[in-house]
Structure formats: structure tokens, C-alpha cells
Design a protein around this motif. Structure first.
Motif, PDB file in Angstrom:
ATOM      1  N   UNK A  49       0.984  -1.012   0.140  1.00 30.19           N
ATOM      2  CA  UNK A  49      -0.203  -0.199   0.028  1.00 30.19           C
ATOM      3  C   UNK A  49       0.627   1.228  -0.064  1.00 30.19           C
ATOM      4  N   UNK A  50      -0.030   2.238   0.136  1.00 29.15           N
ATOM      5  CA  UNK A  50       0.489   3.888  -0.347  1.00 29.15           C
ATOM      6  C   UNK A  50       1.428   4.146   1.632  1.00 29.15           C
ATOM      7  N   UNK A  51       2.728   4.975   1.404  1.00 32.16           N
ATOM      8  CA  UNK A  51       2.636   5.139   2.975  1.00 32.16           C
ATOM      9  C   UNK A  51       2.200   6.142   3.336  1.00 32.16           C
ATOM     10  N   UNK A  52       1.924   6.113   4.843  1.00 31.00           N
ATOM     11  CA  UNK A  52       1.148   7.288   5.634  1.00 31.00           C
ATOM     12  C   UNK A  52       1.600   8.302   5.324  1.00 31.00           C
ATOM     13  N   UNK A  53       1.069   9.113   3.964  1.00 27.79           N
ATOM     14  CA  UNK A  53       1.768  10.542   3.946  1.00 27.79           C
ATOM     15  C   UNK A  53       1.484  11.213   5.350  1.00 27.79           C
ATOM     16  N   UNK A  54      -0.336  11.591   5.476  1.00 29.46           N
ATOM     17  CA  UNK A  54      -1.047  12.036   6.556  1.00 29.46           C
ATOM     18  C   UNK A  54      -1.053  11.503   7.235  1.00 29.46           C
ATOM     19  N   UNK A  55      -0.718  10.484   8.254  1.00 29.48           N
ATOM     20  CA  UNK A  55      -0.210  10.531   9.773  1.00 29.48           C
ATOM     21  C   UNK A  55       1.188  10.522  10.152  1.00 29.48           C
ATOM     22  N   UNK A  57       2.532  13.756   8.666  1.00 32.12           N
ATOM     23  CA  UNK A  57       2.919  14.900   9.275  1.00 32.12           C
ATOM     24  C   UNK A  57       1.902  15.462   9.886  1.00 32.12           C
ATOM     25  N   UNK A  58       0.828  14.422  10.652  1.00 27.55           N
ATOM     26  CA  UNK A  58       0.279  15.011  11.223  1.00 27.55           C
ATOM     27  C   UNK A  58       1.082  15.217  13.157  1.00 27.55           C
ATOM     28  N   UNK A  59       2.076  13.789  12.029  1.00 29.32           N
ATOM     29  CA  UNK A  59       2.711  13.450  14.054  1.00 29.32           C
ATOM     30  C   UNK A  59       3.534  13.969  13.987  1.00 29.32           C
ATOM     31  N   UNK A  60       4.151  14.598  13.175  1.00 29.91           N
ATOM     32  CA  UNK A  60       5.416  15.726  13.119  1.00 29.91           C
ATOM     33  C   UNK A  60       4.495  16.958  13.690  1.00 29.91           C
ATOM     34  N   UNK A  61       3.095  17.211  13.731  1.00 29.89           N
ATOM     35  CA  UNK A  61       2.104  18.331  14.424  1.00 29.89           C
ATOM     36  C   UNK A  61       2.205  18.202  15.834  1.00 29.89           C
ATOM     37  N   UNK A  62       1.486  17.013  16.217  1.00 24.91           N
ATOM     38  CA  UNK A  62       0.533  16.614  17.266  1.00 24.91           C
ATOM     39  C   UNK A  62       1.533  15.160  17.591  1.00 24.91           C
ATOM     40  N   UNK A  63       2.005  15.502  18.717  1.00 30.59           N
ATOM     41  CA  UNK A  63       2.686  14.233  19.826  1.00 30.59           C
ATOM     42  C   UNK A  63       2.295  13.392  20.048  1.00 30.59           C
ATOM     43  N   UNK A  64       1.539  14.131  20.669  1.00 32.84           N
ATOM     44  CA  UNK A  64      -0.222  12.680  20.549  1.00 32.84           C
ATOM     45  C   UNK A  64      -0.352  12.106  19.299  1.00 32.84           C
ATOM     46  N   UNK A  65      -0.165  12.261  18.242  1.00 29.48           N
ATOM     47  CA  UNK A  65      -0.460  11.414  16.944  1.00 29.48           C
ATOM     48  C   UNK A  65       0.633  10.290  17.015  1.00 29.48           C
ATOM     49  N   UNK A  66       2.317  10.868  16.967  1.00 33.62           N
ATOM     50  CA  UNK A  66       2.701   9.870  17.320  1.00 33.62           C
ATOM     51  C   UNK A  66       2.989   9.096  18.084  1.00 33.62           C
ATOM     52  N   UNK A  67       2.452   9.470  18.930  1.00 34.52           N
ATOM     53  CA  UNK A  67       2.314   8.599  20.321  1.00 34.52           C
ATOM     54  C   UNK A  67       1.484   7.260  20.403  1.00 34.52           C
ATOM     55  N   UNK A  68       0.147   7.898  19.886  1.00 40.44           N
ATOM     56  CA  UNK A  68      -0.814   6.340  19.234  1.00 40.44           C
ATOM     57  C   UNK A  68      -0.007   5.999  18.324  1.00 40.44           C
ATOM     58  N   UNK A  69      -0.403   5.864  16.758  1.00 44.60           N
ATOM     59  CA  UNK A  69       0.798   5.385  15.616  1.00 44.60           C
ATOM     60  C   UNK A  69       2.324   4.623  16.682  1.00 44.60           C
ATOM     61  N   UNK A  70       2.638   5.136  17.267  1.00 44.02           N
ATOM     62  CA  UNK A  70       3.434   3.978  18.112  1.00 44.02           C
ATOM     63  C   UNK A  70       3.340   3.312  19.110  1.00 44.02           C
ATOM     64  N   UNK A  71       2.135   3.038  19.177  1.00 46.01           N
ATOM     65  CA  UNK A  71       1.084   2.413  20.534  1.00 46.01           C
ATOM     66  C   UNK A  71       0.396   1.225  19.809  1.00 46.01           C
ATOM     67  N   UNK A  72       0.008   1.589  18.512  1.00 45.06           N
ATOM     68  CA  UNK A  72      -0.778   1.107  17.632  1.00 45.06           C
ATOM     69  C   UNK A  72       0.244  -0.067  16.339  1.00 45.06           C
ATOM     70  N   UNK A  73       1.217   0.598  16.223  1.00 44.30           N
ATOM     71  CA  UNK A  73       2.640  -0.240  15.456  1.00 44.30           C
ATOM     72  C   UNK A  73       2.878  -1.678  16.735  1.00 44.30           C
ATOM     73  N   UNK A  74       2.769  -1.629  18.137  1.00 38.31           N
ATOM     74  CA  UNK A  74       3.319  -2.301  19.095  1.00 38.31           C
ATOM     75  C   UNK A  74       2.571  -2.903  18.998  1.00 38.31           C
ATOM     76  N   UNK A  75       0.840  -2.675  18.581  1.00 39.47           N
ATOM     77  CA  UNK A  75       0.178  -3.530  19.063  1.00 39.47           C
ATOM     78  C   UNK A  75       0.091  -4.715  17.786  1.00 39.47           C
ATOM     79  N   UNK A  76       0.891  -4.179  16.883  1.00 39.51           N
ATOM     80  CA  UNK A  76       0.125  -5.121  15.680  1.00 39.51           C
ATOM     81  C   UNK A  76      -0.393  -4.647  14.657  1.00 39.51           C
ATOM     82  N   UNK A  77      -1.205  -3.379  14.651  1.00 42.39           N
ATOM     83  CA  UNK A  77      -3.219  -3.158  13.808  1.00 42.39           C
ATOM     84  C   UNK A  77      -1.871  -2.568  12.510  1.00 42.39           C
ATOM     85  N   UNK A  78      -3.126  -2.806  11.677  1.00 47.75           N
ATOM     86  CA  UNK A  78      -1.876  -2.921  10.068  1.00 47.75           C
ATOM     87  C   UNK A  78      -2.542  -1.444   9.636  1.00 47.75           C
ATOM     88  N   UNK A  79      -3.762  -0.942  10.414  1.00 49.69           N
ATOM     89  CA  UNK A  79      -5.023   0.100   9.504  1.00 49.69           C
ATOM     90  C   UNK A  79      -3.833   1.140   9.283  1.00 49.69           C
TER      91      UNK A  79
END
Length: 90
Positions: A49-55, A57-79
Motif C-alpha cells: 500500500x501507500x506510505x501514510x503521508x497524512x499520519x 505529517x500530523x505526527x510531526x505537528x501533534x505528538x499525540x498522533x506520534x505516540x498513538x501511532x507507536x502504540x498501534x504499531x506495537x500492538x500489531x495493527x495494520x490499519x
């Protein structure tokens, strides 16, 4: 110094010819998401699939998006969805 960096990249590419075929590692997915938001989930999808550019960019603006992305990745989510309900459980 540039030559050493190029040599290290070349050696790693020859040693690990296909990163997509590597075994899934929650630690690697978490580190990838902390560096670039969304890339950990992309790693869990075998880089399909495509690289998640929106997430990213938002992760660089809002640290909470970055942290939630890290939690999702650690949980093995692929969405591909950006999780904006930060107060909920990961």
C-alpha cells in the motif's frame, strides 16, 4: 565520512536483501512509528500500500498522533486510519 555511510548502507542492503520478508518485530514497528508516524503500521502490512503521508505529517505537528501511532504499531495493527481519540486504550 560520506564514503563510510554509503558503505554501511550498501552492506546492510546486501545483508538484508528484502526488509519486507523479515519477521515482524513489535520493537522495530514501534521505533519506526516513533521516527515517522504511520510507518510502523506500514511495516506491519509488509510495506504494501501507500506510505501514510497524512499520519506522518500530523505526527510531526501533534505528538499525540506520534505516540498513538507507536502504540498501534506495537500492538500489531495494520490499519491506515489516524486515531484521534488519544484518551482511549491503545
Amino acid at each position: 565520512m560520506k564514503k563510510l555511510v554509503y558503505l554501511a548502507v550498501l552492506c546492510s542492503m546486501l545483508t538484508f536483501p528484502s526488509f519486507a520478508s523479515a519477521a515482524k518485530d513489535a520493537g522495530a514497528a514501534t521505533v519506526l512509528s516513533m521516527v515517522f508516524s504511520g510507518s510502523g503500521e506500514w511495516y506491519n502490512r509488509d510495506f504494501k500500500g501507500n506510505f501514510p503521508w497524512g499520519e506522518c505529517i500530523l505526527g510531526e505537528i501533534c505528538c499525540l498522533v506520534k505516540v498513538s501511532s507507536a502504540f498501534d504499531a506495537a500492538a500489531g495493527k495494520t490499519d491506515n486510519d489516524i486515531r484521534l481519540d488519544f484518551w482511549s486504550k491503545p
